[in-house]
Write a protein that holds these residues in place. Structure first.
Motif, PDB file in Angstrom:
ATOM      1  N   ASP A 152       0.853  -1.188   0.000  1.00 39.92           N
ATOM      2  CA  ASP A 152       0.000   0.000   0.000  1.00 39.92           C
ATOM      3  C   ASP A 152       0.892   1.242   0.000  1.00 39.92           C
ATOM      4  O   ASP A 152       1.521   1.578   1.005  1.00 39.92           O
ATOM      5  N   ILE A 153       0.952   1.930  -1.139  1.00 37.18           N
ATOM      6  CA  ILE A 153       1.848   3.082  -1.256  1.00 37.18           C
ATOM      7  C   ILE A 153       1.407   4.252  -0.382  1.00 37.18           C
ATOM      8  O   ILE A 153       2.193   5.183  -0.146  1.00 37.18           O
ATOM      9  N   ASP A 154       0.160   4.206   0.097  1.00 38.74           N
ATOM     10  CA  ASP A 154      -0.339   5.299   0.912  1.00 38.74           C
ATOM     11  C   ASP A 154      -0.333   4.967   2.400  1.00 38.74           C
ATOM     12  O   ASP A 154      -0.895   5.708   3.207  1.00 38.74           O
ATOM     13  N   GLU A 155       0.277   3.854   2.776  1.00 39.71           N
ATOM     14  CA  GLU A 155       0.316   3.459   4.185  1.00 39.71           C
ATOM     15  C   GLU A 155       1.686   3.792   4.782  1.00 39.71           C
ATOM     16  O   GLU A 155       2.697   3.204   4.427  1.00 39.71           O
ATOM     17  N   PRO A 156       1.758   4.796   5.692  1.00 41.82           N
ATOM     18  CA  PRO A 156       3.051   5.141   6.284  1.00 41.82           C
ATOM     19  C   PRO A 156       3.527   4.038   7.232  1.00 41.82           C
ATOM     20  O   PRO A 156       2.734   3.429   7.940  1.00 41.82           O
ATOM     21  N   LEU A 157       4.830   3.809   7.225  1.00 36.80           N
ATOM     22  CA  LEU A 157       5.396   2.737   8.048  1.00 36.80           C
ATOM     23  C   LEU A 157       6.052   3.251   9.311  1.00 36.80           C
ATOM     24  O   LEU A 157       6.173   2.519  10.293  1.00 36.80           O
ATOM     25  N   SER A 158       6.511   4.488   9.292  1.00 35.54           N
ATOM     26  CA  SER A 158       7.186   5.001  10.477  1.00 35.54           C
ATOM     27  C   SER A 158       7.049   6.509  10.583  1.00 35.54           C
ATOM     28  O   SER A 158       6.739   7.197   9.601  1.00 35.54           O
ATOM     29  N   PHE A 159       7.270   6.993  11.777  1.00 36.24           N
ATOM     30  CA  PHE A 159       7.219   8.417  12.089  1.00 36.24           C
ATOM     31  C   PHE A 159       8.654   8.893  12.266  1.00 36.24           C
ATOM     32  O   PHE A 159       9.420   8.322  13.042  1.00 36.24           O
ATOM     33  N   GLU A 160       9.055   9.937  11.540  1.00 33.62           N
ATOM     34  CA  GLU A 160      10.420  10.431  11.621  1.00 33.62           C
ATOM     35  C   GLU A 160      10.430  11.881  12.099  1.00 33.62           C
ATOM     36  O   GLU A 160       9.671  12.717  11.605  1.00 33.62           O
ATOM     37  N   PHE A 161      11.296  12.143  13.063  1.00 31.52           N
ATOM     38  CA  PHE A 161      11.438  13.490  13.615  1.00 31.52           C
ATOM     39  C   PHE A 161      12.813  14.041  13.256  1.00 31.52           C
ATOM     40  O   PHE A 161      13.812  13.326  13.334  1.00 31.52           O
ATOM     41  N   PHE A 162      12.832  15.311  12.843  1.00 35.98           N
ATOM     42  CA  PHE A 162      14.083  15.936  12.429  1.00 35.98           C
ATOM     43  C   PHE A 162      14.359  17.174  13.294  1.00 35.98           C
ATOM     44  O   PHE A 162      13.492  18.037  13.428  1.00 35.98           O
ATOM     45  N   ALA A 163      15.545  17.215  13.876  1.00 33.28           N
ATOM     46  CA  ALA A 163      15.995  18.375  14.645  1.00 33.28           C
ATOM     47  C   ALA A 163      17.411  18.699  14.188  1.00 33.28           C
ATOM     48  O   ALA A 163      18.386  18.220  14.774  1.00 33.28           O
ATOM     49  N   PRO A 164      17.563  19.471  13.126  1.00 33.56           N
ATOM     50  CA  PRO A 164      18.880  19.725  12.544  1.00 33.56           C
ATOM     51  C   PRO A 164      19.876  20.379  13.503  1.00 33.56           C
ATOM     52  O   PRO A 164      21.075  20.167  13.402  1.00 33.56           O
ATOM     53  N   GLN A 165      19.381  21.192  14.453  1.00 35.24           N
ATOM     54  CA  GLN A 165      20.291  21.874  15.341  1.00 35.24           C
ATOM     55  C   GLN A 165      20.777  20.946  16.466  1.00 35.24           C
ATOM     56  O   GLN A 165      20.120  19.967  16.799  1.00 35.24           O
ATOM     57  N   GLN A 166      21.894  21.290  17.044  1.00 38.87           N
ATOM     58  CA  GLN A 166      22.491  20.486  18.110  1.00 38.87           C
ATOM     59  C   GLN A 166      21.610  20.510  19.357  1.00 38.87           C
ATOM     60  O   GLN A 166      21.132  21.563  19.775  1.00 38.87           O
TER      61      GLN A 166
END
Length: 309
Positions: free
Chosen positions: A94-108
């Protein structure tokens, strides 16, 4: 309107789901324990902690609870911290089914420092209460009201959209709306208006706002007085915050208009500009129709036929 739609949807869901569960599994569910009120509270709690999972095309598909994501508190204007859903067609067909949640915090990040995200920097007070489950203090960025001329008799050869405008927290009224209004008021397309004509125009708009305020059950001052009391139930706090915020817009509008009535050709409004969702759209006139797609007006003030005011 959206609140009523949600109430209707939750009531329908309760009748379809919970009534069935109570009837089918009486050892687990009961009408006494699983009331509509408890179902409503559970639904709203889940909504306020959920994330929108979207299709790869960007269309919202459904809401999902993300246990670790739920720990991320809100902080305004954190543009670099963001989250996303990951898709993998090799793992899931299913191309519309997300598999994971990703969080991005570029700063230190440092030990002991809280990791936060912005739940949105464009929401009005209404949507914070409805979807966030809380109302940020001193946050007005997304708040605005609709201001419109109704039932005008003079058919101006100008865009009808000039009859409707949106007013942000600073109460500034766009020039195109004022131009349309004064032409409607005096039944002319003449661009030349005297000082007194502009004064009367500004004063008539104050009268229109005051008439609208007179139809409300409480005044701005009364709401502030109640809001200052200690021990308020949170539901009442939210209602008073919402009411006082849109009434504050009306107060600033009147302050600006009264100042203009004394100084009709002064360029600036007396209330200092406040950065807001409306000020963003004012700088981009072509985007104005999209404002209502982003947010919902807190209330609408209708200026009746100016000829009879």
């Amino acid at each position: 309107m959206k609140v009523r739609e949600n109430q209707k949807y939750i009531r329908s869901s309760y009748n379809e789901l919970m009534v069935h569960l109570i009837k089918t599994y009486p050892n687990l569910f009961s009408a006494e324990k699983n009331t509509f009120e408890s179902f409503l509270a559970s639904t709203i709690t889940a909504w306020s902690r959920s994330f929108d999972t979207t299709t790869k095309s960007g269309e919202t598909k459904e809401k999902g609870l993300v246990p670790l994501g739920d720990l991320l508190n809100h902080h305004p204007k954190i543009p670099r911290n963001h989250w996303d859903m990951k898709y993998d067609t090799e793992v899931c067909e299913d191309i519309d089914e997300p598999l994971s949640f990703e969080f991005f915090a570029p700063q230190q990040k440092h030990k002991g420092e809280e990791i936060v995200i912005s739940y949105s920097d464009t929401r009005p007070t209404t949507r914070w209460a409805l979807w966030g489950g809380f109302v940020p203090i001193d946050y007005y960025y997304g708040d605005y009201i609709t201001f419109q001329i109704k039932d005008e008799l003079f058919d101006l050869p100008e865009p009808k959209t000039n009859r409707v405008t949106w007013i942000g927290p600073d109460g500034h009224i766009p020039e195109n709306f004022l131009d349309y209004y004064i032409k409607s008021k005096y039944r002319t397309i003449d661009e030349t208006f005297t000082d007194q004509m502009w004064r009367d125009t500004f004063e008539s708009l104050v009268i229109a706002i005051e008439f609208y305020e007179s139809t409300l059950p409480t005044s701005y001052e009364e709401d502030l007085k109640e809001l200052s009391k200690s021990g308020l139930a949170y539901k009442k706090f939210v209602a008073l915050t919402y009411r006082s915020r849109y009434k504050k817009i009306l107060q600033n509008m009147k302050k600006n208009l009264r100042h203009k009535a004394k100084n009709p050709f002064e360029k600036n409004w007396i209330v200092e500009p406040i950065e807001s969702m409306v000020s963003l759209f004012v700088s981009k006139p072509n985007d104005w129709p999209n404002l209502t797609k982003v947010n919902t007006a807190m209330t609408t003030v209708v200026v009746r036929d100016p000829y009879y005011q």
